[in-house]
Design an enzyme around this catalytic site. Sequence first.
Site, PDB file in Angstrom:
ATOM      1  N   LEU A  43       0.795  -1.221   0.000  1.00 52.40           N
ATOM      2  CA  LEU A  43       0.000   0.000   0.000  1.00 52.40           C
ATOM      3  C   LEU A  43       0.833   1.279   0.000  1.00 52.40           C
ATOM      4  O   LEU A  43       0.297   2.376   0.154  1.00 52.40           O
ATOM      5  CB  LEU A  43      -0.960  -0.009   1.194  1.00 52.40           C
ATOM      6  CG  LEU A  43      -1.938  -1.199   1.198  1.00 52.40           C
ATOM      7  CD1 LEU A  43      -2.803  -1.190   2.435  1.00 52.40           C
ATOM      8  CD2 LEU A  43      -2.783  -1.223  -0.068  1.00 52.40           C
TER       9      LEU A  43
ATOM     10  N   HIS B  50       2.906   4.324  -1.608  1.00 50.48           N
ATOM     11  CA  HIS B  50       2.855   5.070  -2.859  1.00 50.48           C
ATOM     12  C   HIS B  50       4.223   5.031  -3.537  1.00 50.48           C
ATOM     13  O   HIS B  50       5.246   5.160  -2.859  1.00 50.48           O
ATOM     14  CB  HIS B  50       2.483   6.531  -2.581  1.00 50.48           C
ATOM     15  CG  HIS B  50       1.102   6.702  -2.065  1.00 50.48           C
ATOM     16  ND1 HIS B  50       0.794   6.581  -0.738  1.00 50.48           N
ATOM     17  CD2 HIS B  50      -0.061   6.961  -2.709  1.00 50.48           C
ATOM     18  CE1 HIS B  50      -0.512   6.772  -0.564  1.00 50.48           C
ATOM     19  NE2 HIS B  50      -1.047   6.997  -1.749  1.00 50.48           N
TER      20      HIS B  50
ATOM     21  N   GLU C 293      10.465   4.002   3.066  1.00 50.38           N
ATOM     22  CA  GLU C 293      11.654   3.906   2.229  1.00 50.38           C
ATOM     23  C   GLU C 293      12.918   3.861   3.085  1.00 50.38           C
ATOM     24  O   GLU C 293      13.830   3.067   2.806  1.00 50.38           O
ATOM     25  CB  GLU C 293      11.703   5.077   1.246  1.00 50.38           C
ATOM     26  CG  GLU C 293      10.683   4.982   0.132  1.00 50.38           C
ATOM     27  CD  GLU C 293       9.223   5.192   0.543  1.00 50.38           C
ATOM     28  OE1 GLU C 293       8.334   4.851  -0.253  1.00 50.38           O
ATOM     29  OE2 GLU C 293       8.959   5.705   1.660  1.00 50.38           O
TER      30      GLU C 293
ATOM     31  N   ASP D 297      23.918 -11.584   4.409  1.00 52.51           N
ATOM     32  CA  ASP D 297      24.243 -12.404   3.246  1.00 52.51           C
ATOM     33  C   ASP D 297      25.746 -12.432   2.981  1.00 52.51           C
ATOM     34  O   ASP D 297      26.309 -13.486   2.678  1.00 52.51           O
ATOM     35  CB  ASP D 297      23.500 -11.877   2.014  1.00 52.51           C
ATOM     36  CG  ASP D 297      23.719 -12.750   0.797  1.00 52.51           C
ATOM     37  OD1 ASP D 297      23.540 -13.984   0.913  1.00 52.51           O
ATOM     38  OD2 ASP D 297      24.072 -12.212  -0.265  1.00 52.51           O
TER      39      ASP D 297
END
Length: 165
Positions: A82, A84, A121, A135
């Site tokens: 959801l 933007h 973000e 990783d």
Amino acid sequence: MSQDFPLTPGLTHLDEQGQARMVNVGGKTVTARVAVAEAVVRLSAETYRILTGEGMPKGDAFACARIAGIMAAKKTAELIPLCHPLGLDAVDVRFELDEATHSVRVEAEASLVAKTGVEMEAMTAASVAALTLYDMCKAVQKDIVIESVRLLYKAGGKSGEFRAK
């Protein structure tokens, strides 16, 4: 029915039936917005020593994690249903080493001028940078812990400034 206000009190991404919805930001004011988030990566003493000294078997873990975090911030709307899609103005990923605790603090900052904030973000960038460090280090250590993914600061928009305690 207007979607300019939350239909479920306090939860802007749910309607009055509890169904997920994307918030309508069309009527919001364009403002400068910034968000800073962090994630902490806890390592063994040996992994920390290798990561910060001799180099990892897979190469420069910090450069790889920085680029992964920046790329993740740009892809947040593809990962979080959801959110933007945003045209980010800047994303920065920084690392703070703590030899005493054998940890790496990942800090991510995102900014733009828009109608909606960049908290997701910044948190996505910090999370993916931390996962990338995992990783890069997993060949040496499997039980690395990623913790404390959180928003540290945000500014801009109607809700103004937030600073974590």
